[in-house]
Design an enzyme around this catalytic site. Structure first.
Site, short mmCIF file in Angstrom:
data_model
loop_
_atom_site.label_atom_id
_atom_site.label_comp_id
_atom_site.label_asym_id
_atom_site.label_seq_id
_atom_site.Cartn_x
_atom_site.Cartn_y
_atom_site.Cartn_z
N LYS A 71 28.79 -33.13 103.52
CA LYS A 71 28.97 -34.15 104.56
C LYS A 71 28.04 -35.34 104.30
CE LYS A 71 30.53 -30.66 107.81
NZ LYS A 71 30.15 -29.65 108.81
N GLN B 173 25.05 -28.37 112.67
CA GLN B 173 25.80 -27.38 111.90
C GLN B 173 25.65 -25.99 112.54
OE1 GLN B 173 27.76 -28.12 109.12
NE2 GLN B 173 28.45 -26.00 109.28
N ASP C 14 31.79 -33.93 116.36
CA ASP C 14 32.47 -32.64 116.14
C ASP C 14 33.44 -32.31 117.28
OD1 ASP C 14 32.03 -31.35 113.76
OD2 ASP C 14 30.11 -30.47 114.36
#
Ligand code: NAD
Length: 295
Positions: free
Chosen positions: A54, A98, A121
Site C-alpha cells: 500500500k 491494518q 477502509d
C-alpha cells in the site's frame, strides 16, 4: 466456449494511472498531495507485506505516505492517541489501520475513533450505516473493486440475480449492500446456508468471498454467469510448490461461466487501486474541491 477472463490487473493499472493524474491535479490546486497514513501493529508477515504494498502504491500515485509501525505490545491508549493525532493532521486524508490488531486492543474501539471523513477502509460505523442506508459513503475497498469489475463487464446490474457467498464485514456484507444499491436481486449465503449449489445455480452474478480453496464447483454455475472470485488461498501442490487459488474451481467454472476473474490477477489488484481512489476522494472533500469525475 470458455469464459472471458476479467483482467483485474489491467483494470487496476488503468485506475491507478487515472488516480495519479488526478492526484497531481489535486496537488496543483491544494498546494499539497493527497496523504494516506498507514498504521501497522506488530510483526505479522502478511500484514507487513500488505502495508508495504500500500505504501509503494501510494508513492507511485504521487501521494504522501505516512507509515506508522508500532510494537505488538502497544496499549489501547497509545494506539488511540496515534489515531487522534492522525485525525488532526491536516496532511492526512486517509487513515488505514491494518487488521488484525493484537488481543489487548479492542479493534472496534480503534475503528470507531477514526475520523469518518478519513476512513478510507470504510469500516467506521458511520460509513457502514451510510452504505446500508443508501447514502453516499466511504466503502470498503475489496467490494468496491468487485463492483467496479462487474459494472465494467455488465453495465447495469439492475434486476440481475446475484449471490454473495460470505457475510464478513470486510467483503460479503458491504458487497451485498452495493449490489442492492445497483438494483440487483441479492442473496447472501454463508456457512449456515442450506444447499449452496442450488442457491448458486440461480445466479447471474456470483461473488465468492469465503476463504475455502476451490469450494465453488463448475457444475454449480449457471451457464453464462459472471463470477467474481475474492478468495485468496495458499495451497501446496504435489510438487511441494505453494500456489494461490480462489474460492472457485477456476478450471471447471471457466467452462461454464460467461466471464470470470482469475486468482491471482482478478480482484486482488483492485483492492489497492480502490484504496488510492478513496484517498483521492477524501482529499478533495477535505480540501473543499469538487469531487474528481469518473471514479
Ligand atoms: P471471513 O473468514 O471473515 O468470512 C468468510 C465467510 O464465509 C463467512 O461469512 C462465512 O459465513 C462464510 N463461509 C464459511 N464457510 C462457508 C461455507 N462452507 N459455505 C458458505 N459460506 C461459508 O473472510 P473474508 O475476510 O470475507 O475473506 C474471504 C476470502 O476473501 C478470503 O480468502 C480472503 O483471503 C479473501 N480476501 C481477499 C481480498 C482481496 O483483496 N482480494 C480482500 C479481503 C479478503
Amino acid at each position: 466456449m470458455t469464459a472471458r477472463r476479467i483482467d483485474g490487473k489491467a483494470a487496476a493499472a488503468e485506475l491507478r494511472e487515472r488516480v495519479a493524474r488526478s492526484a497531481a491535479e489535486f496537488e496543483r490546486r491544494a498546494g499539497r498531495p493527497p496523504g494516506l497514513a498507514t498504521v501497522l501493529v506488530g510483526e505479522d508477515p502478511a500484514s507487513a507485506v500488505y502495508v508495504r504494498m500500500k505504501g509503494k502504491a501510494t508513492a507511485e500515485a504521487g501521494m504522501a505516505g505516512f507509515a506508522h509501525h508500532l510494537p505488538d505490545t502497544v496499549s489501547q491508549a497509545e494506539l488511540l492517541e496515534l489515531v487522534e493525532e492522525l485525525n488532526r493532521d491536516e496532511r492526512v486524508d486517509g487513515i488505514l489501520v491494518q487488521l488484525p490488531l493484537p488481543a489487548q486492543v479492542d479493534s472496534a474501539r480503534v475503528i470507531a475513533a477514526l475520523d469518518p471523513a478519513k476512513d478510507v477502509d470504510g469500516f467506521h460505523p458511520i460509513n457502514v450505516g451510510r452504505l446500508a442506508a443508501g447514502l453516499d459513503a466511504l466503502v470498503p475497498c475489496t467490494p468496491l473493486g468487485c463492483l467496479y469489475l462487474l459494472k465494467a463487464e455488465l453495465g447495469s446490474l439492475a434486476g440481475l440475480d446475484s449471490v454473495v457467498i460470505g457475510r464478513s464485514n470486510i467483503v460479503g456484507k458491504p458487497m451485498a449492500a452495493l449490489l442492492v444499491a445497483e438494483s440487483a436481486t441479492v442473496t447472501i449465503a454463508h456457512s449456515k446456508s442450506r444447499d449452496l449449489p442450488e442457491i448458486v445455480r440461480r445466479a447471474d452474478v456470483v461473488i465468492a468471498a469465503v476463504g475455502r480453496p476451490e469450494m465453488v464447483r463448475g457444475e454449480w454455475i449457471k451457464p453464462g454467469a459472471t463470477v467474481i472470485d475474492v478468495g485468496i488461498n495458499r495451497i501446496s501442490s504435489a510438487d511441494g510448490k505453494v500456489r494461490l487459488v480462489g474460492d472457485v474451481a477456476f478450471d471447471e467454472a471457466v467452462q461454464v461461466a460467461g466471464a470470470i476473474t482469475p486468482v491471482p490477477g482478478g480482484v486482488g489488484p483492485m483492492t489497492i487501486a480502490m484504496l488510492l481512489r478513496n484517498t483521492l476522494v477524501t482529499a478533495h472533500r477535505r480540501a473543499g474541491l469538487p469531487e474528481p469525475e469518473g471514479f
